[in-house]
Design a protein around this motif. Structure first.
Motif, PDB file in Angstrom:
ATOM      1  N   LYS A 197       0.434   1.152  -9.609  1.00  0.00           N
ATOM      2  CA  LYS A 197       0.249   0.981  -8.208  1.00  0.00           C
ATOM      3  C   LYS A 197       1.147   2.118  -7.098  1.00  0.00           C
ATOM      4  CE  LYS A 197      -1.271  -3.589  -8.137  1.00  0.00           C
ATOM      5  NZ  LYS A 197      -2.627  -3.344  -7.996  1.00  0.00           N
ATOM      6  N   ALA A 198       2.283   2.350  -7.643  1.00  0.00           N
ATOM      7  CA  ALA A 198       3.103   3.179  -6.963  1.00  0.00           C
ATOM      8  C   ALA A 198       2.723   4.692  -7.249  1.00  0.00           C
ATOM      9  CB  ALA A 198       4.756   2.925  -7.272  1.00  0.00           C
ATOM     10  N   ASN A 199       1.757   4.895  -8.243  1.00  0.00           N
ATOM     11  CA  ASN A 199       1.493   6.282  -8.666  1.00  0.00           C
ATOM     12  C   ASN A 199       2.563   6.865  -9.285  1.00  0.00           C
ATOM     13  OD1 ASN A 199      -1.230   6.180  -7.325  1.00  0.00           O
ATOM     14  ND2 ASN A 199      -0.189   6.420  -5.180  1.00  0.00           N
ATOM     15  N   GLY A 200       3.216   6.481 -10.041  1.00  0.00           N
ATOM     16  CA  GLY A 200       4.517   7.009 -10.829  1.00  0.00           C
ATOM     17  C   GLY A 200       4.445   6.752 -12.086  1.00  0.00           C
ATOM     18  N   GLN A 238       0.879  -1.179  -0.136  1.00  0.00           N
ATOM     19  CA  GLN A 238      -0.097   0.143  -0.004  1.00  0.00           C
ATOM     20  C   GLN A 238       0.922   1.351   0.123  1.00  0.00           C
ATOM     21  OE1 GLN A 238      -3.141  -0.586  -0.411  1.00  0.00           O
ATOM     22  NE2 GLN A 238      -2.596  -2.684  -0.335  1.00  0.00           N
ATOM     23  N   SER A 239       2.157   1.128   0.382  1.00  0.00           N
ATOM     24  CA  SER A 239       3.121   2.405   0.410  1.00  0.00           C
ATOM     25  C   SER A 239       3.646   2.404  -0.930  1.00  0.00           C
ATOM     26  CB  SER A 239       4.273   2.004   1.402  1.00  0.00           C
ATOM     27  OG  SER A 239       5.196   2.849   1.207  1.00  0.00           O
ATOM     28  N   SER A 240       3.419   3.565  -1.655  1.00  0.00           N
ATOM     29  CA  SER A 240       4.238   4.216  -2.863  1.00  0.00           C
ATOM     30  C   SER A 240       5.484   4.101  -2.988  1.00  0.00           C
ATOM     31  CB  SER A 240       3.577   5.505  -3.355  1.00  0.00           C
ATOM     32  OG  SER A 240       2.158   5.577  -3.333  1.00  0.00           O
ATOM     33  N   LEU A 277       8.232   1.904  -5.221  1.00  0.00           N
ATOM     34  CA  LEU A 277       9.119   2.540  -5.926  1.00  0.00           C
ATOM     35  C   LEU A 277      10.646   2.159  -5.861  1.00  0.00           C
ATOM     36  CD1 LEU A 277       7.969   6.452  -5.862  1.00  0.00           C
ATOM     37  CD2 LEU A 277       8.191   4.842  -7.863  1.00  0.00           C
TER      38      LEU A 277
END
Length: 395
Positions: free
Chosen positions: A266-269, A215-217, A221
């Motif tokens: 999922k890492a919003n990158g 759950q942690s981006s 990363l």
């Protein structure tokens, strides 16, 4: 010019390109619009020639290339690849025929380096272009740099209409089987919600990283950067391009549960990484002149024509081998010329225009969408990177 303002101007052009692409339902690619805008801006002096450098965003693109390749390896679940193995193999046959025809025909009129400059990008997308462009610079063939970028921007204008023509013919055949009462689902339709939940549970069970940490981006990363760093290290160790190592690390990592599917999203990158790549592509336009573009247009035309014919021939051969309707197999191979979301949009438009009822639309879409998506992912995400990485070693 300060970095924020420079980035804002270029991002405004990208936004305009997106608006045009959405408005035309991807018939006019975003990248084509952006390249026309920025190239015109460079040559008229409206946009400073150093705007990409001033933005510093191209540095982000360079940094995240290995990371994107690891991400690409996590895109297609192995289970889906197995269920659509015919689409994968037909696509690969088409790509082989495409490259073979380009390398056989184009050097007759131009030279081998010109053929290689266009072959990689024609079979895929941005990553294949960047690999090719970087190799041309290192080989002292900067004069050919306009070829891959023009191929990249124009191939979709040929590929999407041609795909729609073939796919409509297949959809009409499907509709006739519905009228005759002989329709039977031949492929694995896109997953319903139950299937998606089941796949997520399966992935969670075999994941090496506890769900709460996923759950942690920042953690994700970090994991992706481990894969990217290993890919670069392996390139330095073996001489094999990091692109191939990155893909392999992503595929293996996703299979054994080290990476979740679509890890960079999922890492919003993912969006930032793709914007960085676009900035890298645009940076190459600053040094390209109008004369260079005009001088390579005949070569670009030859590459696109030969490559398209090769894709069609390969799609036909693959369809005959695996007993598919060629009107289904050829469009799957042609997705190499535009990828996602073009493959999805074409499938949606065809099913909507051919289906007379909502039920017919859904049946047609369920038949044509899965192989189209897998064909696009196979060519643009994996095969084009492999092809470009191999071909650059031959110049």
């Amino acid at each position: 010019m300060d970095p924020v303002t420079a980035s804002l101007i270029v991002l405004a052009m990208i936004a305009v390109g997106e608006v045009v692409s959405i408005w035309t339902k991807a018939k006019v690619p975003t990248l084509l619009v952006v390249m026309i805008l920025i190239f015109t801006g460079f040559k008229t002096g409206i946009v400073p020639a150093n705007i990409i450098e001033a933005s510093t965003f191209a540095i982000v693109g360079s940094l995240l290339q290995p990371i994107l390749l690891v991400h690409m390896g996590t895109l297609i679940p192995m289970k889906v690849m197995k269920s659509q193995y015919k689409a994968v193999l037909i696509t690969l046959i088409g790509l082989v025929c495409c490259v073979a025809l380009i390398l056989a025909i184009v050097p007759i009129f131009f030279d081998y380096s010109t053929a290689v400059a266009g072959a990689g990008p024609l079979t895929g997308g941005l990553i294949a272009y960047l690999i090719t462009a970087e190799a041309l610079q290192k080989a002292g063939l900067a004069g050919l740099a306009a070829i891959p970028v023009i191929v990249l921007t124009l191939q979709g204008l040929v590929g999407m209409p041609l795909t729609a023509i073939f796919l409509r013919k297949h959809a009409l055949k499907l509709r006739r089987t519905m009228d005759a009462g002989t329709f039977a689902a031949a492929g694995v339709a896109y997953a319903d919600q139950e299937d998606l939940v089941e796949k997520e549970e399966e992935t969670a069970k075999r994941s090496l990283i506890p769900e709460k940490f996923q759950q942690s981006s920042f953690i994700l990363l970090f994991l992706i950067f481990i894969g990217g760093a290993v890919a670069v290290w392996l390139q330095n160790l073996t001489g094999v391009n990091y692109s191939l190592w990155g893909l392999a690390i992503g595929i293996i990592g996703a299979y054994f549960g080290f990476y979740p599917q679509n890890v960079l999203e999922k890492a919003n990158g993912f969006s930032i990484a793709m914007v960085g790549l676009v900035f890298l592509v645009l940076a190459s336009l600053a040094s390209i002149t109008v004369q260079q573009i005009l001088s390579v247009l005949p070569a670009v035309a030859a590459i696109i024509i030969a490559g398209t014919i090769g894709l069609v021939i390969g799609g036909f051969i693959g369809s005959k081998i695996f007993k598919w309707d060629p009107y289904k197999g050829i469009p799957v191979v042609l997705t190499a010329m535009f990828g996602f979301p073009g493959d999805y949009l074409v499938s949606q438009e065809v099913s909507r225009s051919i289906g007379r009822t909502k039920e017919e639309e859904e049946k047609i879409l369920g038949e044509i969408l899965p192989p189209m998506l897998i064909g696009g992912f196979t060519s643009v995400t994996i095969a084009s990177v492999v092809i470009a990485s191999i071909l650059i070693k031959t110049i």
